[in-house]
Write a protein that holds these residues in place. Structure first.
Motif, short mmCIF file in Angstrom:
data_model
loop_
_atom_site.label_atom_id
_atom_site.label_comp_id
_atom_site.label_asym_id
_atom_site.label_seq_id
_atom_site.Cartn_x
_atom_site.Cartn_y
_atom_site.Cartn_z
N TYR A 99 -7.78 8.10 0.83
CA TYR A 99 -7.69 6.80 0.16
C TYR A 99 -8.43 5.73 0.97
O TYR A 99 -8.45 5.77 2.20
CB TYR A 99 -6.23 6.35 -0.02
CG TYR A 99 -5.35 7.36 -0.71
CD1 TYR A 99 -5.78 8.06 -1.83
CD2 TYR A 99 -4.07 7.62 -0.23
CE1 TYR A 99 -4.97 8.98 -2.45
CE2 TYR A 99 -3.24 8.54 -0.84
CZ TYR A 99 -3.70 9.23 -1.95
OH TYR A 99 -2.88 10.15 -2.56
N ARG A 100 -8.99 4.76 0.27
CA ARG A 100 -9.53 3.59 0.94
C ARG A 100 -8.38 2.80 1.58
O ARG A 100 -7.26 2.81 1.08
CB ARG A 100 -10.28 2.71 -0.06
CG ARG A 100 -11.57 3.31 -0.60
CD ARG A 100 -12.05 2.57 -1.84
NE ARG A 100 -11.15 2.78 -2.96
CZ ARG A 100 -10.89 1.88 -3.90
NH1 ARG A 100 -11.43 0.67 -3.82
NH2 ARG A 100 -10.08 2.16 -4.90
N THR A 101 -8.68 2.11 2.64
CA THR A 101 -7.62 1.41 3.38
C THR A 101 -6.96 0.31 2.56
O THR A 101 -5.81 -0.03 2.80
CB THR A 101 -8.17 0.81 4.68
OG1 THR A 101 -9.28 -0.04 4.39
CG2 THR A 101 -8.63 1.91 5.64
N SER B 195 -6.48 0.48 -0.74
CA SER B 195 -6.04 1.02 -2.03
C SER B 195 -4.57 0.73 -2.29
O SER B 195 -3.75 0.69 -1.37
CB SER B 195 -6.26 2.54 -2.07
OG SER B 195 -7.62 2.85 -2.16
N ASP C 298 -9.39 7.10 -6.32
CA ASP C 298 -9.84 7.49 -4.99
C ASP C 298 -9.91 9.01 -4.86
O ASP C 298 -10.86 9.57 -4.31
CB ASP C 298 -8.90 6.93 -3.92
CG ASP C 298 -9.09 5.44 -3.70
OD1 ASP C 298 -10.00 4.85 -4.32
OD2 ASP C 298 -8.33 4.86 -2.91
N LYS D 298 -17.58 6.46 -4.46
CA LYS D 298 -16.78 6.06 -3.31
C LYS D 298 -17.06 4.59 -3.03
O LYS D 298 -18.13 4.22 -2.55
CB LYS D 298 -17.11 6.91 -2.08
CG LYS D 298 -16.62 8.34 -2.16
CD LYS D 298 -16.88 9.05 -0.83
CE LYS D 298 -16.28 10.46 -0.84
NZ LYS D 298 -17.00 11.36 -1.73
N GLN D 299 -16.13 3.73 -3.34
CA GLN D 299 -16.31 2.30 -3.14
C GLN D 299 -16.05 1.95 -1.68
O GLN D 299 -15.12 2.47 -1.06
CB GLN D 299 -15.36 1.51 -4.04
CG GLN D 299 -15.65 1.72 -5.52
CD GLN D 299 -14.74 0.90 -6.40
OE1 GLN D 299 -13.82 0.25 -5.92
NE2 GLN D 299 -14.99 0.92 -7.69
N ASP E 86 -14.78 -0.16 1.50
CA ASP E 86 -13.72 -1.11 1.81
C ASP E 86 -14.33 -2.48 2.09
O ASP E 86 -15.49 -2.62 2.42
CB ASP E 86 -12.93 -0.64 3.05
CG ASP E 86 -12.09 0.58 2.75
OD1 ASP E 86 -11.70 0.74 1.59
OD2 ASP E 86 -11.85 1.37 3.69
N GLU F 262 -16.85 -3.33 4.89
CA GLU F 262 -17.51 -2.10 5.35
C GLU F 262 -18.98 -2.16 5.03
O GLU F 262 -19.39 -2.48 3.93
CB GLU F 262 -16.88 -0.87 4.70
CG GLU F 262 -17.38 0.45 5.26
CD GLU F 262 -16.67 1.63 4.66
OE1 GLU F 262 -17.19 2.75 4.80
OE2 GLU F 262 -15.59 1.46 4.07
#
Length: 285
Positions: A16-18, A20, A28, A276-277, A279, A282
């Motif tokens: 998972y993205r941080t 999310s 995700d 994949k998005q 963060d 980032e």
């Protein structure tokens, strides 16, 4: 073709993205894996609203392995909320049809309990399942070793092939009659491999402690074990067109990392995943 995924999408923190939220987890997840096992359907048949939501949150090519409701597999014994067996199967058919109509159904997974042994009565019940769910691809998973005994293994595979069932190959602890060996046989153009871990203690003590579910699937495969699995899966791939692999050893959050390692060992790239998005911040520096 080989596809790899996990059982459920809600408890795999490493993917998972941080930033999310709970609502982001399926999106995700689908940026990493092309298939998932819908295990919530084992506990309650999901609503059409939820199914529509899951379908819309995943890429066009993403597929669900929908686990059969526990009342259909005998896990509930006599404690079934549905008044009739027909009513129960009709409710599940509506669920499966919603996935199939959206072209998101990989197969239905019918996992029988450890006490479901190789007997004439149970063979007849499997035939009944075929009658009820014959419009869908169905994978059968046994948890009782008698189906694979020396004198019945060949007949079990022949029976599944005759009825058009997908054979579920299991990697699990070898812990007596309530476990099955790894049998790399395909009975249709698809095969399903479910990877449960090799925690013999947890398997044998199933139900004996309050947190038995956490103990049962607590296992982290090492590289040697995953290499051995990769070699067996390559052999299985030669027997059919599609191999679906699901990691279920997630009590310690090992499933996602083990799946990624196996993916690398098999040199697999999955197309059609969710993007994949990044963060927030980032890639800014």
């Amino acid at each position: 073709m080989i596809k790899i995924g996990l059982t459920g999408w809600g408890d795999h923190p490493s993917i998972y993205r941080t930033n999310s939220t709970r609502r982001d987890k399926l999106f995700d997840y689908s940026s990493h894996f092309p298939i998932v096992e819908l295990d919530t359907s084992f506990y309650a048949i999901p609503s059409q609203q939820n199914i529509e939501k899951w379908v819309n949150e995943t890429p066009e090519s993403f597929k669900f392995v929908v686990k059969a409701y526990q009342g259909m597999t005998g896990h509930l014994r006599d404690d079934n909320p549905y008044e009739t067996r027909s009513e129960m199967f009709e409710a599940f058919r509506q669920c499966a049809n919603a996935f199939q109509s959206a072209d998101k159904l990989a197969m239905i997974l019918v996992q029988f309990p450890p006490w479901f042994d190789c007997s004439a009565k149970n063979v007849q019940y499997i035939r009944y399942v075929k009658q009820q769910l014959g419009d869908f691809p169905i994978a059968i998973e046994f948890r009782n070793r008698t189906w694979y005994s020396t004198d019945r293994k060949h007949e079990t595979i022949r029976f599944l092939k005759e009825l058009g069932f997908i054979h579920t190959v299991c990697d699990e602890p070898q812990a007596g009659v309530g476990s099955v060996p790894f049998v790399a046989e395909a009975t249709t153009d698809k095969a399903l491999v479910r990877i449960h871990g090799r925690n013999v203690y947890g398997w044998r003590n199933s139900g004996s402690t309050e947190n038995w579910r956490e103990v049962r699937f607590l296992y982290d495969y090492n590289d040697e074990e995953l290499t051995d699995l990769a070699n067996k899966i390559r052999i299985l791939e030669k027997l059919c067109k599609e191999v679906y692999i699901l990691f279920n050893n997630n009590s310690g959050h090992h499933a996602a990392d083990n799946a990624k390692t196996l993916q690398r060992m098999l040199n697999l790239d999955f197309d059609g995943l969710s993007p994949k998005q990044l963060d927030f911040f980032e890639g800014e520096f």
